[in-house]
Design a protein around this motif. Structure first.
Motif, PDB file in Angstrom:
ATOM      1  N   PRO A   1       1.146  -0.614  -0.216  1.00  0.00           N
ATOM      2  CA  PRO A   1       0.022  -0.003  -0.225  1.00  0.00           C
ATOM      3  C   PRO A   1       0.892   1.542  -0.344  1.00  0.00           C
ATOM      4  O   PRO A   1       2.174   1.562   0.340  1.00  0.00           O
ATOM      5  CB  PRO A   1      -0.458  -0.270   1.047  1.00  0.00           C
ATOM      6  N   SER A   2       0.614   2.471  -0.725  1.00  0.00           N
ATOM      7  CA  SER A   2       1.029   3.648  -0.767  1.00  0.00           C
ATOM      8  C   SER A   2       0.935   4.390   0.920  1.00  0.00           C
ATOM      9  O   SER A   2       0.204   4.060   1.712  1.00  0.00           O
ATOM     10  CB  SER A   2      -0.239   4.441  -1.413  1.00  0.00           C
TER      11      SER A   2
ATOM     12  N   VAL B   1      -2.062  -4.583  -1.085  1.00  0.00           N
ATOM     13  CA  VAL B   1      -3.850  -4.260  -1.701  1.00  0.00           C
ATOM     14  C   VAL B   1      -4.018  -4.792  -3.439  1.00  0.00           C
ATOM     15  O   VAL B   1      -2.919  -5.321  -3.308  1.00  0.00           O
ATOM     16  CB  VAL B   1      -4.033  -2.830  -2.815  1.00  0.00           C
TER      17      VAL B   1
ATOM     18  N   ASN C   1      -6.609  -0.882 -11.110  1.00  0.00           N
ATOM     19  CA  ASN C   1      -8.362  -0.585 -10.458  1.00  0.00           C
ATOM     20  C   ASN C   1      -7.925  -1.578  -8.865  1.00  0.00           C
ATOM     21  O   ASN C   1      -7.513  -2.606  -9.212  1.00  0.00           O
ATOM     22  CB  ASN C   1      -9.526  -0.964 -11.168  1.00  0.00           C
ATOM     23  N   LYS C   2      -8.777  -1.187  -8.179  1.00  0.00           N
ATOM     24  CA  LYS C   2      -8.441  -1.678  -7.179  1.00  0.00           C
ATOM     25  C   LYS C   2     -10.039  -2.962  -7.096  1.00  0.00           C
ATOM     26  O   LYS C   2     -10.960  -2.539  -7.083  1.00  0.00           O
ATOM     27  CB  LYS C   2      -8.801  -0.886  -5.592  1.00  0.00           C
TER      28      LYS C   2
ATOM     29  N   GLU D   1     -12.215  -6.400  -2.304  1.00  0.00           N
ATOM     30  CA  GLU D   1     -11.812  -4.938  -1.201  1.00  0.00           C
ATOM     31  C   GLU D   1     -11.988  -6.096  -0.058  1.00  0.00           C
ATOM     32  O   GLU D   1     -13.012  -6.968   0.304  1.00  0.00           O
ATOM     33  CB  GLU D   1     -12.641  -4.418  -0.784  1.00  0.00           C
TER      34      GLU D   1
ATOM     35  N   ASP E   1      -9.099   1.149   3.832  1.00  0.00           N
ATOM     36  CA  ASP E   1      -8.958   2.821   2.511  1.00  0.00           C
ATOM     37  C   ASP E   1      -7.688   2.641   2.261  1.00  0.00           C
ATOM     38  O   ASP E   1      -7.029   3.994   1.918  1.00  0.00           O
ATOM     39  CB  ASP E   1      -8.641   3.812   3.795  1.00  0.00           C
ATOM     40  N   LYS E   2      -6.807   1.590   2.303  1.00  0.00           N
ATOM     41  CA  LYS E   2      -5.381   1.387   1.477  1.00  0.00           C
ATOM     42  C   LYS E   2      -5.558   1.913   0.053  1.00  0.00           C
ATOM     43  O   LYS E   2      -6.569   1.245  -0.739  1.00  0.00           O
ATOM     44  CB  LYS E   2      -4.698   0.152   1.966  1.00  0.00           C
ATOM     45  N   LYS E   3      -4.612   2.826  -0.633  1.00  0.00           N
ATOM     46  CA  LYS E   3      -4.697   2.704  -1.682  1.00  0.00           C
ATOM     47  C   LYS E   3      -3.250   1.925  -2.408  1.00  0.00           C
ATOM     48  O   LYS E   3      -2.511   1.606  -1.478  1.00  0.00           O
ATOM     49  CB  LYS E   3      -4.039   4.286  -1.809  1.00  0.00           C
TER      50      LYS E   3
ATOM     51  N   SER F   1       2.186   4.177  -4.908  1.00  0.00           N
ATOM     52  CA  SER F   1       2.281   5.333  -6.318  1.00  0.00           C
ATOM     53  C   SER F   1       2.709   4.961  -6.969  1.00  0.00           C
ATOM     54  O   SER F   1       2.579   5.445  -7.839  1.00  0.00           O
ATOM     55  CB  SER F   1       2.752   6.464  -5.463  1.00  0.00           C
TER      56      SER F   1
END
Length: 202
Positions: free
Chosen positions: A46-47, A60, A67-68, A71, A80-82, A85
Motif C-alpha cells: 500500500p501507499s 492491495v 483498479n482496486k 476489497e 482505505d489503503k491505496k 503510487s
C-alpha cells in the motif's frame, strides 16, 4: 499460491527488506502477479505504509489497469489503503514481460547513491548468467508517473534489474524471492564496487 498466501509472502519479504536496510522509511514497493479464476490480478504493497510493519491485510489487490478489487474490510468496516503510487510501473513491467511474476523496488543506500551519481553498477558473479556487464541506468522521470513506468518497462525488456537515475533500484523475477534477492545482491555489489574504488584510489 492463492491470494492469502501471496499477501503473506509480500508482507514477510517487505519486513525482511526493511530489516536489511533496503527500504528505509516509507520507501520501496513490492508486487506479485497471479491469476484467480482465470483473471490476472496484482497484489501490491500500500501507499504511505512503511514496509517495516506492513501486514498481509494491508496488501492491495488491483486488476491489470490498476483498479482496486477484492476489497477486504477491517474491524472498523473500512478498507482505505491505496496501492503504491508506483503501481503503474509494476503493471507496465508485467504487461511487457509475461515471464515476470514479481517486481521489487528498493531505495538501498549504496546502490541508490550510484543511481544519483549516474554511475553504473557492475554485474558481478552471483546474478546468474551475465549477458550485460553492468546494471543498466534508466533515465529519470518523476516517481509515480507514466513516464517512469514507460522508462522502467523499456529498460527491463531484456533485463532482470535496472538502476533508476536519481531514484533507486527495480528488480523482477519469476517469483518474489528471486526478485527480492536480486535487490539484496545488487546492494552488496554496489558496496564492493564502492570499497574497491576507495582502495584503488590510494
Amino acid at each position: 499460491m492463492n491470494k492469502k498466501e501471496i499477501s503473506e509472502s509480500i508482507a514477510a519479504v517487505s519486513n525482511y527488506l526493511y530489516e536489511k536496510g533496503l527500504v528505509p522509511g516509507k520507501s520501496g514497493n513490492i508486487s506479485c502477479k497471479f491469476s484467480e479464476n482465470g483473471v490476472k490480478k496484482v497484489a501490491i504493497t500500500p501507499s504511505g505504509v512503511s514496509l517495516k510493519s506492513v501486514t498481509p491485510e494491508e496488501i492491495v489487490i488491483v486488476d491489470m489497469d490498476g483498479n482496486k478489487i477484492d476489497e477486504v474490510m477491517n474491524q472498523n468496516n473500512k478498507r482505505d489503503k491505496k496501492p503504491s503510487s508506483e503501481v503503474f510501473m509494476h503493471l507496465k513491467v508485467y504487461k511487457n514481460r509475461n515471464d515476470v511474476k514479481s517486481v521489487v523496488h528498493t531505495h538501498s543506500p549504496i546502490a541508490t547513491g550510484f543511481a544519483f551519481a549516474g554511475v553504473e553498477i557492475k554485474r558481478l558473479e552471483g546474478f546468474g548468467p551475465i549477458e550485460n556487464t553492468v546494471i543498466p541506468l534508466v533515465d529519470y522521470a518523476a516517481p509515480g508517473t507514466m513516464d517512469l513506468a514507460e522508462n522502467v518497462a523499456k529498460g527491463m525488456e531484456k533485463e532482470d534489474i535496472v538502476s533508476l537515475k536519481n531514484h533507486g533500484i527495480v528488480a523482477c523475477g519469476e517469483n518474489l524471492d528471486e526478485a527480492a534477492l536480486l535487490t539484496e545482491f545488487v546492494e552488496e555489489s554496489a558496496k564492493i564496487q564502492f570499497v574497491t574504488s576507495l582502495i584503488s584510489a590510494n
